[in-house]
Design a protein around this motif. Structure first.
Motif, PDB file in Angstrom:
ATOM      1  N   LEU A   1      -5.064   7.061  -3.171  1.00 20.93           N
ATOM      2  CA  LEU A   1      -6.345   7.003  -2.762  1.00 20.93           C
ATOM      3  C   LEU A   1      -6.402   7.276  -1.312  1.00 20.93           C
ATOM      4  O   LEU A   1      -5.707   6.491  -0.500  1.00 20.93           O
ATOM      5  N   GLY A   2      -7.240   8.216  -1.079  1.00 23.21           N
ATOM      6  CA  GLY A   2      -7.372   8.370   0.484  1.00 23.21           C
ATOM      7  C   GLY A   2      -8.967   8.071   0.966  1.00 23.21           C
ATOM      8  O   GLY A   2      -9.980   8.108   0.020  1.00 23.21           O
ATOM      9  N   ALA A   3      -9.128   7.393   2.182  1.00 24.74           N
ATOM     10  CA  ALA A   3     -10.512   6.978   2.550  1.00 24.74           C
ATOM     11  C   ALA A   3     -10.293   6.729   4.052  1.00 24.74           C
ATOM     12  O   ALA A   3      -9.214   6.580   4.646  1.00 24.74           O
TER      13      ALA A   3
ATOM     14  N   MET B   1      -2.315  15.731  -0.404  1.00 20.45           N
ATOM     15  CA  MET B   1      -3.900  15.339  -0.536  1.00 20.45           C
ATOM     16  C   MET B   1      -4.344  16.075   1.044  1.00 20.45           C
ATOM     17  O   MET B   1      -5.324  15.752   1.121  1.00 20.45           O
ATOM     18  N   GLU B   2      -3.444  16.546   1.720  1.00 17.31           N
ATOM     19  CA  GLU B   2      -3.912  17.193   3.186  1.00 17.31           C
ATOM     20  C   GLU B   2      -4.450  16.306   3.957  1.00 17.31           C
ATOM     21  O   GLU B   2      -5.568  16.748   4.703  1.00 17.31           O
ATOM     22  N   CYS B   3      -4.140  14.992   3.936  1.00 22.39           N
ATOM     23  CA  CYS B   3      -4.635  14.083   4.893  1.00 22.39           C
ATOM     24  C   CYS B   3      -3.834  13.437   5.609  1.00 22.39           C
ATOM     25  O   CYS B   3      -2.500  13.661   5.372  1.00 22.39           O
ATOM     26  N   ARG B   4      -4.146  12.285   6.317  1.00 23.26           N
ATOM     27  CA  ARG B   4      -2.956  11.577   7.112  1.00 23.26           C
ATOM     28  C   ARG B   4      -2.611  10.455   6.361  1.00 23.26           C
ATOM     29  O   ARG B   4      -3.204   9.745   5.794  1.00 23.26           O
ATOM     30  N   ALA B   5      -1.230  10.258   6.664  1.00 22.93           N
ATOM     31  CA  ALA B   5      -0.442   9.145   5.833  1.00 22.93           C
ATOM     32  C   ALA B   5      -1.231   7.840   6.029  1.00 22.93           C
ATOM     33  O   ALA B   5      -1.273   6.913   5.316  1.00 22.93           O
ATOM     34  N   GLU B   6      -1.936   7.562   7.332  1.00 25.99           N
ATOM     35  CA  GLU B   6      -2.601   6.243   7.491  1.00 25.99           C
ATOM     36  C   GLU B   6      -3.920   6.160   6.770  1.00 25.99           C
ATOM     37  O   GLU B   6      -4.298   5.229   6.875  1.00 25.99           O
ATOM     38  N   ASP B   7      -4.061   7.140   6.191  1.00 26.83           N
ATOM     39  CA  ASP B   7      -5.672   7.216   5.473  1.00 26.83           C
ATOM     40  C   ASP B   7      -5.231   6.946   3.888  1.00 26.83           C
ATOM     41  O   ASP B   7      -6.271   6.931   3.116  1.00 26.83           O
ATOM     42  N   ILE B   8      -4.294   6.718   3.250  1.00 28.46           N
ATOM     43  CA  ILE B   8      -3.982   6.496   1.935  1.00 28.46           C
ATOM     44  C   ILE B   8      -3.597   5.305   1.739  1.00 28.46           C
ATOM     45  O   ILE B   8      -2.740   4.553   2.542  1.00 28.46           O
ATOM     46  N   ILE B   9      -3.609   4.846   0.392  1.00 29.26           N
ATOM     47  CA  ILE B   9      -3.143   3.882  -0.346  1.00 29.26           C
ATOM     48  C   ILE B   9      -2.323   4.461  -1.364  1.00 29.26           C
ATOM     49  O   ILE B   9      -2.987   5.468  -2.366  1.00 29.26           O
ATOM     50  N   VAL B  10      -0.915   4.227  -1.656  1.00 23.93           N
ATOM     51  CA  VAL B  10      -0.109   4.722  -2.728  1.00 23.93           C
ATOM     52  C   VAL B  10      -0.375   3.529  -3.918  1.00 23.93           C
ATOM     53  O   VAL B  10       0.198   2.333  -3.707  1.00 23.93           O
ATOM     54  N   TYR B  11      -0.431   4.108  -5.009  1.00 20.32           N
ATOM     55  CA  TYR B  11      -0.840   3.178  -6.095  1.00 20.32           C
ATOM     56  C   TYR B  11       0.111   3.398  -7.322  1.00 20.32           C
ATOM     57  O   TYR B  11       1.361   3.915  -7.023  1.00 20.32           O
ATOM     58  N   GLY B  12      -0.229   2.705  -8.431  1.00 18.08           N
ATOM     59  CA  GLY B  12       0.897   3.030  -9.643  1.00 18.08           C
ATOM     60  C   GLY B  12       0.770   4.255 -10.362  1.00 18.08           C
ATOM     61  O   GLY B  12       0.765   5.351  -9.491  1.00 18.08           O
ATOM     62  N   ASN B  13       0.867   4.334 -11.653  1.00 18.84           N
ATOM     63  CA  ASN B  13       0.883   5.473 -12.244  1.00 18.84           C
ATOM     64  C   ASN B  13      -0.411   6.215 -12.610  1.00 18.84           C
ATOM     65  O   ASN B  13      -0.211   7.411 -13.346  1.00 18.84           O
TER      66      ASN B  13
ATOM     67  N   ASP C   1       0.739  -1.038   0.084  1.00 18.67           N
ATOM     68  CA  ASP C   1      -0.133   0.045   0.068  1.00 18.67           C
ATOM     69  C   ASP C   1       0.882   1.163  -0.058  1.00 18.67           C
ATOM     70  O   ASP C   1       0.245   2.367   0.197  1.00 18.67           O
ATOM     71  N   GLY C   2       2.036   1.100  -0.207  1.00 19.24           N
ATOM     72  CA  GLY C   2       2.882   2.481  -0.294  1.00 19.24           C
ATOM     73  C   GLY C   2       3.980   2.423   0.602  1.00 19.24           C
ATOM     74  O   GLY C   2       3.873   2.101   1.837  1.00 19.24           O
ATOM     75  N   LEU C   3       5.056   2.767   0.063  1.00 22.02           N
ATOM     76  CA  LEU C   3       6.328   3.153   1.002  1.00 22.02           C
ATOM     77  C   LEU C   3       5.933   4.059   2.160  1.00 22.02           C
ATOM     78  O   LEU C   3       5.415   5.152   1.703  1.00 22.02           O
ATOM     79  N   PRO C   4       6.457   3.903   3.281  1.00 18.47           N
ATOM     80  CA  PRO C   4       6.190   4.972   4.368  1.00 18.47           C
ATOM     81  C   PRO C   4       6.104   6.464   3.956  1.00 18.47           C
ATOM     82  O   PRO C   4       5.728   7.383   3.916  1.00 18.47           O
ATOM     83  N   GLU C   5       7.648   6.796   3.273  1.00 14.09           N
ATOM     84  CA  GLU C   5       8.015   8.085   2.586  1.00 14.09           C
ATOM     85  C   GLU C   5       7.120   8.631   1.619  1.00 14.09           C
ATOM     86  O   GLU C   5       6.828   9.568   1.439  1.00 14.09           O
ATOM     87  N   ALA C   6       6.399   7.719   0.693  1.00  9.47           N
ATOM     88  CA  ALA C   6       5.546   7.996  -0.548  1.00  9.47           C
ATOM     89  C   ALA C   6       4.184   8.258   0.371  1.00  9.47           C
ATOM     90  O   ALA C   6       3.787   9.257  -0.256  1.00  9.47           O
ATOM     91  N   LYS C   7       3.837   7.490   1.410  1.00  5.08           N
ATOM     92  CA  LYS C   7       2.636   7.967   1.911  1.00  5.08           C
ATOM     93  C   LYS C   7       2.479   9.330   2.631  1.00  5.08           C
ATOM     94  O   LYS C   7       1.678  10.035   2.572  1.00  5.08           O
ATOM     95  N   GLU C   8       3.734   9.688   3.347  1.00  3.88           N
ATOM     96  CA  GLU C   8       3.933  10.878   3.794  1.00  3.88           C
ATOM     97  C   GLU C   8       3.978  11.961   2.872  1.00  3.88           C
ATOM     98  O   GLU C   8       3.088  13.064   2.947  1.00  3.88           O
ATOM     99  N   LEU C   9       4.480  11.981   1.612  1.00  2.00           N
ATOM    100  CA  LEU C   9       4.515  12.845   0.793  1.00  2.00           C
ATOM    101  C   LEU C   9       3.214  13.058   0.090  1.00  2.00           C
ATOM    102  O   LEU C   9       2.637  14.025  -0.273  1.00  2.00           O
ATOM    103  N   MET C  10       2.660  11.972  -0.471  1.00  2.00           N
ATOM    104  CA  MET C  10       1.509  11.837  -1.307  1.00  2.00           C
ATOM    105  C   MET C  10       0.148  12.573  -0.145  1.00  2.00           C
ATOM    106  O   MET C  10      -0.767  13.273  -0.664  1.00  2.00           O
ATOM    107  N   ALA C  11       0.289  12.034   1.258  1.00  4.37           N
ATOM    108  CA  ALA C  11      -0.642  12.469   2.085  1.00  4.37           C
ATOM    109  C   ALA C  11      -0.779  13.937   2.440  1.00  4.37           C
ATOM    110  O   ALA C  11      -1.669  14.655   2.371  1.00  4.37           O
ATOM    111  N   SER C  12       0.830  14.583   2.151  1.00  7.40           N
ATOM    112  CA  SER C  12       0.681  15.940   2.643  1.00  7.40           C
ATOM    113  C   SER C  12       0.112  16.673   1.287  1.00  7.40           C
ATOM    114  O   SER C  12      -0.279  17.631   1.162  1.00  7.40           O
TER     115      SER C  12
END
Lengths: 428, 428
Positions: free
Chosen positions: B270-272, B89-101, B76-87
């Motif tokens: 994706l965030g949810a 998305m303005e949401c929490r890293a634990e609330d997202i899944i990092v996907y492909g392209n 569901d995504g590297l920890p640092e990729a979750k941090e980046l994408m979550a920021s």
């Protein structure tokens, strides 16, 4: 060596006592080894690190057809990526679609699309009462997981040294319209390392399925994954055989470079007839704007062509061949003649398939785990995780170091012996 | 300027004759310009070329959690990729899944999964007689293509300057259990560039849908895609608003870096809510072993954090802002006061939305094409490609050069005038 079945109760008990001491020694060492998945080793990853140098900030990232690979555009693969992947697949560039990083995802999507939209105009499977798949066993757990997830009934078909038992396949497929597919790993099969014979593949190509939307799910995962430079299996090309047999639309062929370049960062592809590809592209054009073209280009620039890829695979082979041989030699030496297990000697692929006495596999895997060695779960090589004989165990020798692997194999052999003795004693 | 509607037939005919000469001159130039898609320009691609230098053959490709990104592992995504994408998305890293392209692919998969497996235990949509989606219009053609592909009935909801008309949304969603979702581009909407007001977003979060499996398909495609350093929209964060409103599972939030780094070679997420994420991961674990972690790591190492990303986006803005202003200034100057078209002045996103007189959009786009300028097809911004007023045209100013764009805008304006005159004459 004396077969265990020939031993008296006393002999078995004495042997067991010695083996238990050895097992306790292993436990005391606190091993933590994972042999559960077909995962390349770190040393294998190093082989592809040159791929990180093929692009730089002033590189020209234009494809053969003039497309800027950095931008939108191109649905089914760069021309040069099609060439490379098609030569890996031994088919024509026009017969493939190049995808993203995962052939498993392509297989999943293929089943998912058939559920919601059907195959080439046939009824969507979700509108049918029953959909069934044939599953040669032992087989690949992630294949079975896809069909299980979609509620597709799975029917076991035994593997023979020539491939799936074609008498059974022909009979079932011709009689039952609910059978829509069969999972095949035709070369260096997972887990047995069996390559389908020419006769088997010709019989596949000539199938007369009751269902018009029956397809071969031909996962050529190990097409160039040989262990030896001089001993290599070749198999007939399925798309070509299907064309010749007047069954052009029968097969979907899947490959990826996951175990060529980087697992998770490779390139996947699907091969099929033009009619199938058109059907698939209808969906693909809705699902995505396109796959990662930069990664396709990166692969092409690194490998250059199929010769570069084959050369690269021989570097992988040089790393993993000794690992296979280490395990196989230990099995031969320690278990040969004991009558408590059978295995094949693969010349490609990623696995060694071991068959214990009936009713012993789960106990062997549990015993290995107790001493710190994780194997693929017993039963995983069968649909629903249910091995009717509780006998098959998949050994994945590629990831551990030689030292670790030696220890793990020794422990595994100990566990096989101990569990087999218990089983024999039980029946005395 | 005199409004065209105030002109006499003679005045219109005289004007038409002049405009036709100008149009014929354009045709004679043999232009070939494509303004059809929201595609970054080559100059914008150059901004991210530094990303090609962050890896090299001796780079350490280990993630923050110690995982070798070159190998299998991580769903569901590297920890640092979750941090980046979550920021982002303005949401929490634990609330997202990092996907492909591709976030489009994530949206497609979300609908496909709901069809075959339902949403959080609810009936799979393929087992229902009728499934409907609300579609704020004008909207994004690829959203509508997904729902159309799955046979989902689409219902138009008009956009207002504050976002979708919430009176209509609230009424329909609370009354009709067949309505399972709504496509939203909440910030710098496609094509109008409208950002939803706080009140609109709060009303979304407080919806009381008749269907338990109703979801907001919240495509935050342009979340950091501002045109100005000093004039930027901010919108309320939907996952947080849904939590506060006691509706934690109401939204799926989608983003990607397609127009931040490279289209087709970016990273989607994706965030949810946790309950939604668990539901989704059940599928994800069957569908793939994992996404491209090397590309995730490449993005993290290049952008470092959200500040790096925002700074990068201002470089994009510096390139595309003059293009937006060029087109908007020409529209203001040439069409202002004529009463034959309306448009908004976006401060972010990728499009300018133009509304012609009723019944003119198709003819305008056809006329532009005849002279060598491809616009997005008229009607594309509506479900089924049917704009009931035949009025909306999406202008995508980012890809052409300033020179080309100036020409294309001039031609477009000419076409608007000519087609409008014909329409007015028709009704005289």
């Amino acid at each position: 060596m004396k077969a265990y079945s020939q031993m008296s109760k006393e002999e078995l008990l004495a042997l067991k006592s010695d083996l238990e001491k050895a097992y306790d020694d292993f436990k005391a060492r606190g091993l933590k080894l994972d042999m559960s998945r077909g995962k390349p080793s770190s040393e294998q990853m190093d082989l592809s690190m040159g791929m990180m140098d093929v692009f730089h900030s002033r590189a020209d990232l234009t494809a053969a057809d003039g497309l800027d690979c950095r931008n939108y555009g191109n649905l089914d693969g760069l021309p040069e990526a099609k060439e490379l992947m098609a030569s890996m697949m031994e088919c024509r560039a026009e017969d493939i679609i190049v995808y993203g990083n995962s052939s498993l995802n392509v297989m999943y999507d293929t089943v998912a699309r058939s559920m919601t939209h059907g195959v080439m105009g046939n009824t969507p499977w979700c509108k049918l009462d029953k959909v069934k798949f044939l599953c040669p066993v032992p087989g690949y757990d992630r294949h079975f997981a896809i069909t299980e997830y979609f509620g597709i009934e799975m029917i076991n078909v035994p593997m023979t040294p020539e491939g799936p038992d074609m008498d059974i396949v022909e009979k079932l497929v011709s009689e039952d319209e609910a059978i829509k597919g069969i999972w095949c790993v035709p070369k260096y099969s997972n887990p047995q390392g069996i390559s389908y014979s020419d006769e088997t593949i010709r019989r596949f190509a000539r199938l007369k399925p009751a269902a018009k939307d029956f397809r071969l799910y031909w996962d050529n995962a190990y097409c160039i994954h040989h262990l030896y430079p001089d001993k290599q299996d070749t198999i007939l090309e399925i798309l070509d055989e299907c064309r010749k047999a007047g069954n052009p639309d029968l097969a979907y062929k899947f490959v990826s470079t996951s175990k060529v370049s980087f697992p998770g960062s490779g390139v996947a592809a699907l091969g099929a007839s033009q009619a199938n590809l058109e059907d698939i592209k209808k969906q693909l054009s809705i699902q995505t704007i396109g796959h990662d073209k930069l990664n396709q280009l990166r692969h092409v620039r690194f490998f250059k062509n199929i010769d570069g890829m084959r050369e690269h695979m021989m570097k992988h082979a040089a790393i993993i061949r000794p690992k296979f041989e280490l395990v196989l030699d230990k099995l031969d030496k320690e278990l040969g003649g004991l009558g408590i297990g059978e295995w094949l000697r693969p010349i490609g692929g990623y696995f060694i398939s071991f068959d214990s006495l009936e009713g012993c596999a789960k106990a062997i895997v549990a015993k290995a785990k107790e001493a710190g060695v994780i194997m693929t779960g017993a039963g995983a090589t069968f649909p629903y995780g249910k091995d009717p004989k509780d006998s098959n165990i998949r050994i994945a020798p590629t990831y551990p170091s030689m030292d670790e692997l030696g220890l793990a194999a020794d422990l595994f052999i100990l566990c096989v012996k101990l569990v087999s003795i218990d089983k024999l004693l039980e029946n005395m």
